[in-house]
Enzyme design. Structure first.
Site, mmCIF file in Angstrom:
data_model
loop_
_atom_site.group_PDB
_atom_site.id
_atom_site.type_symbol
_atom_site.label_atom_id
_atom_site.label_comp_id
_atom_site.label_asym_id
_atom_site.label_seq_id
_atom_site.Cartn_x
_atom_site.Cartn_y
_atom_site.Cartn_z
ATOM 1 N N ALA A 1 -21.908 -19.839 12.103
ATOM 2 C CA ALA A 1 -21.050 -19.891 13.303
ATOM 3 C C ALA A 1 -20.606 -18.623 13.696
ATOM 4 C CB ALA A 1 -19.685 -20.485 12.977
ATOM 5 N N GLU A 2 -20.298 -17.399 12.684
ATOM 6 C CA GLU A 2 -20.306 -16.148 13.119
ATOM 7 C C GLU A 2 -20.923 -15.110 12.129
ATOM 8 O OE1 GLU A 2 -17.518 -17.473 16.257
ATOM 9 O OE2 GLU A 2 -17.599 -18.152 14.115
ATOM 10 N N THR A 3 -21.132 -13.939 12.409
ATOM 11 C CA THR A 3 -21.614 -12.800 11.559
ATOM 12 C C THR A 3 -20.566 -11.786 11.913
ATOM 13 O OG1 THR A 3 -23.914 -13.687 11.483
ATOM 14 C CG2 THR A 3 -23.452 -11.094 10.839
ATOM 15 N N HIS B 1 -12.246 -16.841 10.467
ATOM 16 C CA HIS B 1 -12.717 -17.114 9.181
ATOM 17 C C HIS B 1 -13.692 -15.808 8.801
ATOM 18 C CE1 HIS B 1 -16.487 -18.399 11.298
ATOM 19 N NE2 HIS B 1 -17.227 -18.291 10.135
#
Length: 263
Positions: free
Chosen positions: A45-47, A73
């Site tokens: 979802a995210e880096t 997160h």
């Protein structure tokens, strides 16, 4: 060039639950295109990418498709990495985001991490026929925040049973769609859909709680609340309203420590 990378499950105390985020602590910024390529390769979802500054770590977040304004997160995961693998001193790590300003994460003695994020401002909205068709059930409350839509339902079962049409939803403007209702065991529950950002359903969305917490604080007439995000992986959060800020607390678990090759 070699670069260390960490993968952390955030908003959980159990491996393979919560929301996984990749974290890269850089010495200096690398090109935006390269950060986007790393995020796409990670396919999470995210880096998060962080660079140490004079008074705070500069922090940015990328989905597999684009850079986002705020990510809870992955910020929690970055703080976890800095506390546990980079010897960060004290109990507070300060971040500076070019898109969201000053942020911080505080560590408590029991291992919980608390995000200090700006509170979202929401306005009443009217759902289009397209979004009702995409969700499959009409909400009874509709709002628009800075980047997301918030749709309110009557019961937790409504949230659990939603089966969105992500193709229809991907045509909407905004970052994503939050759906929420009172919880059976927590003050409120939610899910978060963002196909237009490359994430059909996000497992646990810290930033969405900058919108959720102000709404439910007003409805429940309380400033401290518990929350659960009802994705397949699931996650548990504590929220507190403090003026124009929202404190969002969660736990984190390390999944992976690795090294990537950069051109």
């Amino acid at each position: 060039m070699k670069q260390k990378i960490y993968q952390v499950d955030a908003f959980t105390d159990t491996l393979f639950k919560g929301n996984p985020a990749a974290v890269c602590i850089l010495e200096n910024w690398i090109p935006d295109e390269l950060m986007q390529q790393i995020a796409a390769e990670n396919n999470l979802a995210e880096t998060a990418f962080a660079v140490p500054g004079d008074k705070a770590y500069e922090l940015r977040w990328f989905t597999p498709k684009l850079e986002v304004d705020l990510c809870g997160h992955a910020t929690l995961a970055t703080a976890y990495v800095l506390f546990n693998h980079y010897g960060a001193e004290g109990d507070i790590i300060r971040f500076s985001s070019p898109r969201s300003g000053d942020l911080s994460v505080k560590r408590s003695e029991d291992g919980w991490l608390t995000l200090d994020f700006p509170k979202d401002t929401i306005q009443p909205d009217y759902p289009s026929d397209e979004i009702i068709q995409a969700l499959g059930k009409r909400p009874f409350g509709c709002y628009k925040g800075k980047t997301d839509y918030l749709y309110i339902y009557e019961e937790q079962e409504d949230i659990e049973e939603l089966d969105p049409d992500f193709f229809r939803m991907s045509k909407l403007d905004g970052r994503g769609v939050i759906v929420s209702a009172p919880g059976r065991e927590t003050d409120f529950v939610s899910r978060f859909f963002a196909p237009q950002a490359g994430i059909n359903e996000d497992p646990v969305t810290g930033s969405a709680h900058t919108t959720l917490a102000p709404y439910w604080a007003e409805q429940l007439i309380k400033t401290r609340m518990t929350a659960r995000q009802l994705s397949e992986r699931g996650g548990y959060l504590k929220c507190e309203i403090a003026g124009n800020r929202v404190y969002i607390s969660g736990q984190a678990v390390l999944y992976l420590t690795g090294e990537i090759e950069l051109p």
